[in-house]
Design an enzyme around this catalytic site. Structure first.
Site, PDB file in Angstrom:
ATOM      1  N   VAL A  55      -9.978   3.661   6.387  1.00 14.87           N
ATOM      2  CA  VAL A  55      -9.137   3.735   7.575  1.00 14.87           C
ATOM      3  C   VAL A  55      -7.784   4.366   7.279  1.00 14.87           C
ATOM      4  O   VAL A  55      -6.965   3.767   6.608  1.00 14.87           O
ATOM      5  CB  VAL A  55      -8.927   2.328   8.157  1.00 14.87           C
ATOM      6  CG1 VAL A  55      -8.222   2.414   9.496  1.00 14.87           C
ATOM      7  CG2 VAL A  55     -10.267   1.623   8.307  1.00 14.87           C
ATOM      8  N   PRO A  56      -7.600   5.576   7.769  1.00 12.64           N
ATOM      9  CA  PRO A  56      -6.315   6.272   7.574  1.00 12.64           C
ATOM     10  C   PRO A  56      -5.242   5.699   8.475  1.00 12.64           C
ATOM     11  O   PRO A  56      -4.910   6.281   9.502  1.00 12.64           O
ATOM     12  CB  PRO A  56      -6.653   7.723   7.930  1.00 12.64           C
ATOM     13  CG  PRO A  56      -7.788   7.641   8.912  1.00 12.64           C
ATOM     14  CD  PRO A  56      -8.535   6.367   8.584  1.00 12.64           C
ATOM     15  N   CYS A  57      -4.684   4.594   8.117  1.00 18.96           N
ATOM     16  CA  CYS A  57      -3.694   3.940   8.979  1.00 18.96           C
ATOM     17  C   CYS A  57      -2.470   4.810   9.192  1.00 18.96           C
ATOM     18  O   CYS A  57      -1.763   4.639  10.159  1.00 18.96           O
ATOM     19  CB  CYS A  57      -3.258   2.614   8.377  1.00 18.96           C
ATOM     20  SG  CYS A  57      -4.166   2.094   6.954  1.00 18.96           S
ATOM     21  N   HIS A  58      -2.251   5.716   8.294  1.00 19.88           N
ATOM     22  CA  HIS A  58      -1.073   6.564   8.449  1.00 19.88           C
ATOM     23  C   HIS A  58      -1.214   7.493   9.644  1.00 19.88           C
ATOM     24  O   HIS A  58      -0.238   8.054  10.110  1.00 19.88           O
ATOM     25  CB  HIS A  58      -0.838   7.356   7.169  1.00 19.88           C
ATOM     26  CG  HIS A  58      -2.002   8.181   6.756  1.00 19.88           C
ATOM     27  ND1 HIS A  58      -2.987   7.701   5.916  1.00 19.88           N
ATOM     28  CD2 HIS A  58      -2.353   9.435   7.088  1.00 19.88           C
ATOM     29  CE1 HIS A  58      -3.882   8.675   5.742  1.00 19.88           C
ATOM     30  NE2 HIS A  58      -3.515   9.721   6.448  1.00 19.88           N
ATOM     31  N   VAL A  60      -2.103   6.416  12.428  1.00 21.10           N
ATOM     32  CA  VAL A  60      -1.879   5.558  13.591  1.00 21.10           C
ATOM     33  C   VAL A  60      -0.395   5.275  13.735  1.00 21.10           C
ATOM     34  O   VAL A  60       0.233   4.730  12.838  1.00 21.10           O
ATOM     35  CB  VAL A  60      -2.642   4.241  13.426  1.00 21.10           C
ATOM     36  CG1 VAL A  60      -2.531   3.414  14.693  1.00 21.10           C
ATOM     37  CG2 VAL A  60      -4.100   4.510  13.105  1.00 21.10           C
TER      38      VAL A  60
END
Length: 105
Positions: A55-58, A60
DNA sequence: CTCTTGACCATGT
DNA sequence: AACATGGCCAAGA
């Protein structure tokens, strides 16, 4: 098949994972996509998420194009750096240009 | 079960 | 622009 007790997590991860390069998504947007109105849950889900995974939270960000200073995986600098590396346009030094990289559902 | 906290959002001052 | 308050919902202690 496992029981999706954390269906909310799964949905959030799925959506975030599908964010293409050069695009970002807002918490509210993801919230609606997973069937809720609460962006907080999304933020909480990402915080409870096994960071470093898929999950590429960056990618978001919140509605203001703001990142998560101090609560992100390594700091706003790291996230900003990643976004720039991914090709995300910035409107200001600490804000993402949502006009250019808003990923619509 | 109750209370607190939280990577948010909107509005008001 | 910055700070304060309310709302919504779920997890942790």
């Amino acid at each position: 098949m496992q029981k999706n007790k954390n269906n909310f997590f799964e949905q959030v991860y799925e959506v975030v994972r599908k964010i293409p390069e050069g695009k970002v998504m807002t918490y509210g947007q993801i919230a609606e996509k997973v069937g809720t109105k609460d962006a907080r849950k999304v933020g909480w889900a990402l915080h409870a998420n096994p960071d470093g995974s898929d999950v590429p939270c960056h990618r978001v960000v919140n509605k203001n194009g703001r990142l998560a200073p101090g609560y992100a995986f390594g700091g706003p600098d790291e996230q900003k750096n990643r976004l720039i590396t991914e090709g995300i346009p910035f409107s200001t030094k600490d804000k993402v240009d949502l006009k250019r990289c808003s990923y619509e559902i």
